[in-house]
Design an enzyme around this catalytic site. Structure first.
Site, short mmCIF file in Angstrom:
data_model
loop_
_atom_site.label_atom_id
_atom_site.label_comp_id
_atom_site.label_asym_id
_atom_site.label_seq_id
_atom_site.Cartn_x
_atom_site.Cartn_y
_atom_site.Cartn_z
N SER A 66 -4.81 3.92 1.20
CA SER A 66 -5.82 3.74 2.26
C SER A 66 -5.51 4.48 3.55
O SER A 66 -6.37 4.53 4.44
CB SER A 66 -5.98 2.25 2.58
OG SER A 66 -6.69 1.62 1.55
N LYS A 69 -7.96 6.99 4.79
CA LYS A 69 -9.29 6.62 5.32
C LYS A 69 -9.57 7.12 6.74
O LYS A 69 -10.65 7.66 6.99
CB LYS A 69 -9.49 5.11 5.21
CG LYS A 69 -9.60 4.62 3.77
CD LYS A 69 -9.53 3.10 3.68
CE LYS A 69 -9.66 2.59 2.26
NZ LYS A 69 -9.41 1.15 2.15
N TYR A 191 -13.08 9.73 -3.43
CA TYR A 191 -12.32 8.62 -2.85
C TYR A 191 -11.01 8.36 -3.63
O TYR A 191 -9.93 8.27 -3.04
CB TYR A 191 -13.19 7.36 -2.83
CG TYR A 191 -12.42 6.12 -2.43
CD1 TYR A 191 -11.97 5.96 -1.13
CD2 TYR A 191 -12.11 5.12 -3.37
CE1 TYR A 191 -11.23 4.84 -0.76
CE2 TYR A 191 -11.38 4.01 -3.00
CZ TYR A 191 -10.94 3.86 -1.70
OH TYR A 191 -10.20 2.76 -1.34
N TYR A 243 -7.09 -4.44 8.39
CA TYR A 243 -8.00 -5.37 7.70
C TYR A 243 -7.98 -6.76 8.34
O TYR A 243 -8.13 -6.88 9.54
CB TYR A 243 -7.65 -5.46 6.21
CG TYR A 243 -7.44 -4.13 5.56
CD1 TYR A 243 -8.48 -3.21 5.47
CD2 TYR A 243 -6.21 -3.77 5.05
CE1 TYR A 243 -8.28 -1.98 4.87
CE2 TYR A 243 -6.01 -2.54 4.45
CZ TYR A 243 -7.05 -1.66 4.37
OH TYR A 243 -6.86 -0.44 3.78
N VAL A 261 -1.82 0.53 0.16
CA VAL A 261 -1.15 -0.29 -0.86
C VAL A 261 -0.03 0.45 -1.58
O VAL A 261 0.73 -0.16 -2.34
CB VAL A 261 -2.14 -0.89 -1.89
CG1 VAL A 261 -3.02 -1.96 -1.26
CG2 VAL A 261 -2.95 0.18 -2.57
O1 DON Z 1 -9.33 1.43 -3.41
C1 DON Z 1 -8.23 0.93 -3.56
O2 DON Z 1 -8.11 -0.24 -3.89
C2 DON Z 1 -6.98 1.77 -3.27
N1 DON Z 1 -7.14 3.07 -3.76
C3 DON Z 1 -6.65 1.80 -1.81
C4 DON Z 1 -6.49 0.44 -1.20
C5 DON Z 1 -5.53 0.36 -0.09
O3 DON Z 1 -4.61 1.13 0.07
C6 DON Z 1 -5.67 -0.84 0.74
N2 DON Z 1 -4.67 -0.87 1.78
N3 DON Z 1 -3.89 -1.63 2.15
#
Ligand code: DON
Length: 323
Positions: A66, A69, A191, A243, A261
């Site tokens: 993420s 983003k 994405y 978040y 993540v």
């Molecule tokens: O879309 C997803 O779930 C992952 N590719 C990215 C999510 C993410 O990194 C959330 N962050 N803490």
């Protein structure tokens, strides 16, 4: 050069202090991420003067997840301007988890570009035809910010793609509401590819320092980002980057930030520093446990909180030079 700076000592001390912190768990909902070594721990701090201070496993590569983003949002603003970009995504904290399947009921837009729905709307904007062109444009811009060529982890990309049905559901909801166009598969491929880009901790610190340095890479002075939109990006990082932990983060750390993540986290000290930490064990909100601890520690020691009463942060670079 590193040993002559007080930042070097702070980075080393933070590394020693938190290497025994073993709370949290590596993300497994994207199966390939579950292969990460939970012991890995790297810290990097880059100044706008082009110095970089590192500790631990800073050379270990991991996927940006993420943390892509805010940079994708920057690219959308540059390519489409504020009005067109904000027709697809808001700037309101949702207070909900990053993967919530929800749109702001007042506008039917995703709440902000830091949650998955908002990031998919942004990816839909910056995707190109053929889809590889938009992915390459993103990877190439990120490489310029990091100061080296970056690449995508194909195994993580595959793993994300086959397990990404929640993101697919959000994308189709947004198609139904007229937020994204019918190129849903391409938006998702953009994405997933952005999230699967490999970085190390130093790369992330350089990318954060490029935002801090008004869009110029502090080492080679390459103008990577249009500075007029950086305040937009830093604002949503400040209010939405963590978040449903964003309020606590703003209260305790007081800096624009973004977590992923994969275990990375970046923080930007405007006009001064880019801070990055890598440690893949996450808390229940998907944020790196050691990453949060280190950022709290550095912000407290250096007086970096945006509203710090002593205001050491705003004169920090001056203080360093006088030392
Ligand atoms: O879309 C997803 O779930 C992952 N590719 C990215 C999510 C993410 O990194 C959330 N962050 N803490």
């Amino acid at each position: 050069m590193e040993t002559s700076s007080p930042i070097h000592e702070l980075v080393q001390n933070a590394y020693q202090k938190y290497r025994e912190l073993n709370d949290g768990a590596v993300a497994t909902y994207i199966p390939e991420l579950g292969k990460a070594n939970g012991d890995h721990f790297g810290i990097a701090v880059a100044t706008v003067d082009g110095e970089v201070f590192t500790a631990g496993d800073w050379e270990q590569e991991f996927t940006i997840q993420s943390i892509c983003k805010p940079f994708a949002f920057q690219m959308a603003l540059e390519q489409f301007g504020r009005d067109a970009t904000l027709r697809c995504v808001g700037v309101e904290p949702s207070g909900d988890a990053f993967n919530s399947i929800e749109l702001d009921p007042r506008t039917m837009r995703p709440y902000n570009p830091m949650i998955n729905a908002g990031a998919i709307a942004v990816s839909s904007l910056i995707k190109k035809s053929p889809v590889e062109a938009g992915i390459n444009a993103f990877v190439s811009a990120m490489g310029r910010a990091a100061g080296r060529e970056l690449r995508i982890d194909k195994d993580v990309l595959f793993s994300e793609t086959v397990t990404g049905n929640r993101n697919r559901a959000m994308a189709y909801l947004m198609l139904n509401c007229g937020i994204i166009d019918e190129g849903v598969d391409d938006a998702l491929q953009q994405y997933f590819s952005q999230c699967s880009m490999l970085v190390n901790t130093r790369d992330l610190a350089m990318m954060a320092a490029t935002l801090a340095n008004m869009g110029r890479n502090p080492v080679n002075n390459d103008r990577v980002f249009d500075f007029q939109y950086i305040k937009d990006v830093l604002t949503v990082m400040f209010t939405c980057g963590l978040y449903d932990y964003a309020g606590e983060w703003a209260y305790h750390v007081g800096l624009p930030a973004k977590s992923g993540v994969g275990g990375g986290i970046i923080s930007v000290v405007n006009r001064q520093l880019g801070i990055a930490v890598y440690s893949p064990k996450l808390d229940e909100k998907g944020n790196s446990v050691r990453g949060i601890a280190v950022c709290k520690e550095l912000a407290a020691h250096l007086g970096l909180h945006a509203f710090e009463f002593t205001n050491v942060g705003s004169s920090f670079m001056q203080w360093l030079k006088e030392d």
